[in-house]
Write a protein that holds these residues in place. Structure first.
Motif, PDB file in Angstrom:
ATOM      1  N   PRO A 118     -10.158   0.024   7.481  1.00 20.20           N
ATOM      2  CA  PRO A 118     -11.181   0.402   6.506  1.00 20.20           C
ATOM      3  C   PRO A 118     -10.628   1.364   5.463  1.00 20.20           C
ATOM      4  N   GLY A 119     -10.878   1.034   4.187  1.00 26.81           N
ATOM      5  CA  GLY A 119     -10.486   1.925   3.098  1.00 26.81           C
ATOM      6  C   GLY A 119      -9.025   1.862   2.715  1.00 26.81           C
ATOM      7  N   ARG A 171      -6.984  -7.465  -8.023  1.00 26.03           N
ATOM      8  CA  ARG A 171      -5.619  -7.318  -7.527  1.00 26.03           C
ATOM      9  C   ARG A 171      -5.443  -6.151  -6.559  1.00 26.03           C
ATOM     10  N   PHE A 172      -6.220  -5.086  -6.702  1.00 25.49           N
ATOM     11  CA  PHE A 172      -6.151  -3.939  -5.794  1.00 25.49           C
ATOM     12  C   PHE A 172      -7.329  -4.058  -4.833  1.00 25.49           C
ATOM     13  N   GLY A 177       0.831  -1.199   0.000  1.00 25.00           N
ATOM     14  CA  GLY A 177       0.000   0.000   0.000  1.00 25.00           C
ATOM     15  C   GLY A 177       0.865   1.247   0.000  1.00 25.00           C
ATOM     16  N   GLY A 178       0.223   2.400  -0.063  1.00 29.34           N
ATOM     17  CA  GLY A 178       0.958   3.654   0.003  1.00 29.34           C
ATOM     18  C   GLY A 178       0.905   4.469  -1.267  1.00 29.34           C
TER      19      GLY A 178
END
Length: 634
Positions: A388-389, A379-380, A361-362
């Motif tokens: 959450p989110g 995939r994402f 992530g990031g």
């Protein structure tokens, strides 16, 4: 010019423009004897951008760049992002069919190419095609006014800047959309740990099908360093690259692991690389012995980078320690603006030290896949257990964390493999093989490790298809659709493909088949027809350098063919086969050339096989070298 905004610090075009305006006299690009300053590069890029904007290109659009590695290639790439669009660079050496299919998938607003390559696209009348001559300044023209910039555009860091195509499991290449914000984030991460400035020089030699080329171009340009452009076709030539590094005083260098191995294998063991400050590597598994050999030859730092295209260039880094007892090379910990999670199959974080799938992530995450909402959703992902989110990319890589937080790479959870550092989905090769005439079923596996890693294909023929001729026909067909690194070294016909109890393809059993066939070679491809004069001539005995022995052209071809078959594990080769299409790599180049030197008693440069990669072409070059030797002996 570009409109200033609160988001300008996340736009690569705004940051480059500020850098160039600050030091316009500094060298930006070096290509052979040509030096382009930052100010000159700025003017050329803005002219290219203005030409694109004049033809309606703007934010949200995509532009294909189809150039040999050159100054013009760099200008075209940057011109696209300065016009507000995203560039998709396609390798000029890919088969034409693949290039045209990729362009169709990309749906670009325009295409930038050279006048020499423009004829490849005559069948695309609806596509705006510009060559570098369309926005060049003629020497005979009056002194040009300051280069016009593109009309003001809305500058958002979330706008796409780059489109990166990689192999797709369904037979259709997939494209990651990389935003300005993601690209800038990664470049800042590199600069924070491996700083460059106007005193540094970095080589650009990586092919544009591998996203590390972005690092070789954007990072030094943003840092005020100089990009030294390697000549087209020379990226596999270790001797050439070594000379480039020495002659241009290169301080920062990136290369895949197999090329790093080649440097240490082919250069004089006494040669050192202390002029380089920092070397970055990755793309393949890095072994501890290679790290030790590198450290014995250079005072430079060696950093192992890891990361899929979907997270923009890289997401972890590990500076290899100078430890004589090193037994494991890690992929490191998260770089700046990056989150890493190791999750189990239910999306729950694993216990400390336990293996699991790496989720990334990031700020460096891609926006998603172009025209593939289903694959993007697959995939994402988000994980309730993480937060959450929180958007994460499922890498498909198995890792585990060491107590200090550094990650150890353990393998893959799917059928994706890497050959010479480039990601390959076996499903794309299989789907392409099914398009070949006479093929009912197809399966592809990878075997071997490191630089010995190869692809092998198994095909079930359609009823009535000639099984003896099918393997060679399939390889010819695949060469017309796929880039060389995706064409299997061996193709074998089988009556049926092995299945698991639940009816799925048994890849493990296929890999076992391949391992046994590799250990005990069997004809993996169709024997060369008797009408093909490859092995027709008797192979002459090895000769002593300087002796005058009559060796015919057919003799030399026979020697080349025999040596190739031994090195590549092939039953036969055609005189027009390409060494690299057959699975040859930098290490096999060294093996083949050394064997040919002994067999023919002639000093043969490594570059001979790089420039003449067919049996016929290499044999002709060797015959010329032998004639020169004999003339000198007289």
């Amino acid at each position: 010019m570009i409109t200033a905004s609160a988001d300008s610090q996340h736009r690569i075009d705004a940051l480059l423009l500020e850098r160039w305006d600050r030091d316009p006299a500094l060298p930006a690009l070096v290509s052979g004897d040509t030096v382009v300053t930052m100010g000159e590069l700025r003017d050329r890029v803005l002219r290219a951008a203005a030409a694109l904007r004049a033809r309606g290109v703007g934010p949200g659009d995509r532009v294909v760049v189809h150039h040999e590695r050159s100054v013009e290639f760099v200008v075209a790439l940057l011109g696209v992002v300065f016009a507000g669009a995203a560039h998709a660079a396609l390798d000029v050496h890919d088969p034409p069919r693949r290039t045209l299919r990729t362009i169709e998938d990309c749906a670009p607003r325009a295409l930038l190419t050279s006048s020499a390559l423009r004829s490849r696209f005559t069948g695309m009348p609806d596509l705006v095609i510009l060559t570098d001559e369309d926005y060049a300044v003629r020497e005979s023209s009056p002194a040009p006014a300051p280069a016009p910039g593109p009309a003001p555009v809305s500058s958002s860091g979330e706008d796409p800047a780059v489109v990166i195509y990689t192999s797709g499991s369904t037979g259709r290449p997939k494209a990651s959309l990389i935003s300005h914000r993601a690209l800038v984030s990664r470049l800042r991460a590199l600069q924070s740990t491996h700083r460059m400035d106007e005193h540094d020089r970095m080589v650009h030699h990586t092919v544009c099908s591998f996203d590390m080329y972005l690092c070789e171009l954007y990072w030094p340009l943003l840092a005020g360093a100089t990009v030294v452009i390697a000549a087209p076709g020379r990226q596999r030539d270790a001797d050439y690259l070594a000379a480039l590094i020495r002659d241009h005083r290169i301080t920062t260098f990136y290369c895949v692991v197999s090329l790093l191995e080649l440097f240490l294998l082919t250069r004089d063991p006494a040669e050192r690389y202390d002029g380089i400050r920092q070397v970055l590597t990755g793309g393949e598994a890095l072994g501890p012995e290679l790290v030790k050999r590198f450290h014995a030859r250079s005072t430079a730092s060696l950093t192992n980078l890891y990361g899929p295209s979907e997270c923009t260039i890289y997401c972890t880094a590990w500076v290899c320690p100078r430890d004589p007892g090193l037994d494991t090379v890690l992929i490191g910990s998260a770089v700046q603006d990056t989150e890493l999670w190791i999750l189990d199959e239910k999306g729950v974080p694993v216990a400390d030290g336990e293996p699991g799938e790496l989720h990334i992530g990031g700020a460096g995450l891609a926006l998603g896949y172009l025209h593939r909402p289903d694959l993007t959703a697959e995939r994402f992902v988000t994980s309730p257990a993480v937060g959450p989110g929180t958007r994460l990319y499922r890498s498909g890589d198995l890792v585990r964390a060491r107590p200090d937080g550094a990650l150890e790479f353990l393998g893959r959870v799917d059928a994706q493999v890497k050959i010479r550092g480039i990601r390959i989905e076996l499903g794309e090769i299989e789907a392409t093989a099914l398009r070949c005439e006479g093929v009912r079923q197809a399966a592809v596996v990878a075997h071997g490790s490191g630089h010995e890693r190869r692809l092998a294909a198994y095909v079930v023929p359609e009823e009535g298809a000639g099984t003896a001729e099918l393997p060679a026909a399939v390889r010819r067909c695949l060469r017309g659709w796929l880039p060389p690194y995706m064409v299997p070294t061996a193709v074998e016909t089988v009556d049926r493909l092995p299945l698991t109890p639940n009816g799925k393809l048994d890849r493990l059993l296929l890999e076992e088949w391949t391992a046994r066939r590799t250990a005990t070679p069997v004809p993996a491809t169709t024997p060369v027809p008797a009408t093909t004069p490859v092995l027709a001539a008797p192979v002459p005995p090895a000769r002593t350098p300087g002796t005058l022995v009559a060796v015919t052209a057919a003799d030399v071809e026979a020697v080349v063919s025999e040596v190739w078959c031994e090195a590549l594990g092939a039953a036969g080769v055609d005189r027009d086969d390409d060494f690299f299409d057959l699975g040859g790599d930098s290490f096999k180049v060294v093996e083949v050339v050394e064997t040919l030197r002994r067999r023919l008693g002639t000093d043969i440069p490594l570059a001979a096989l790089l420039y003449e990669p067919t049996v016929a072409g290499l044999a002709a070059e060797l015959r010329r070298l032998m004639d020169m030797d004999q003339e000198s002996a007289r």
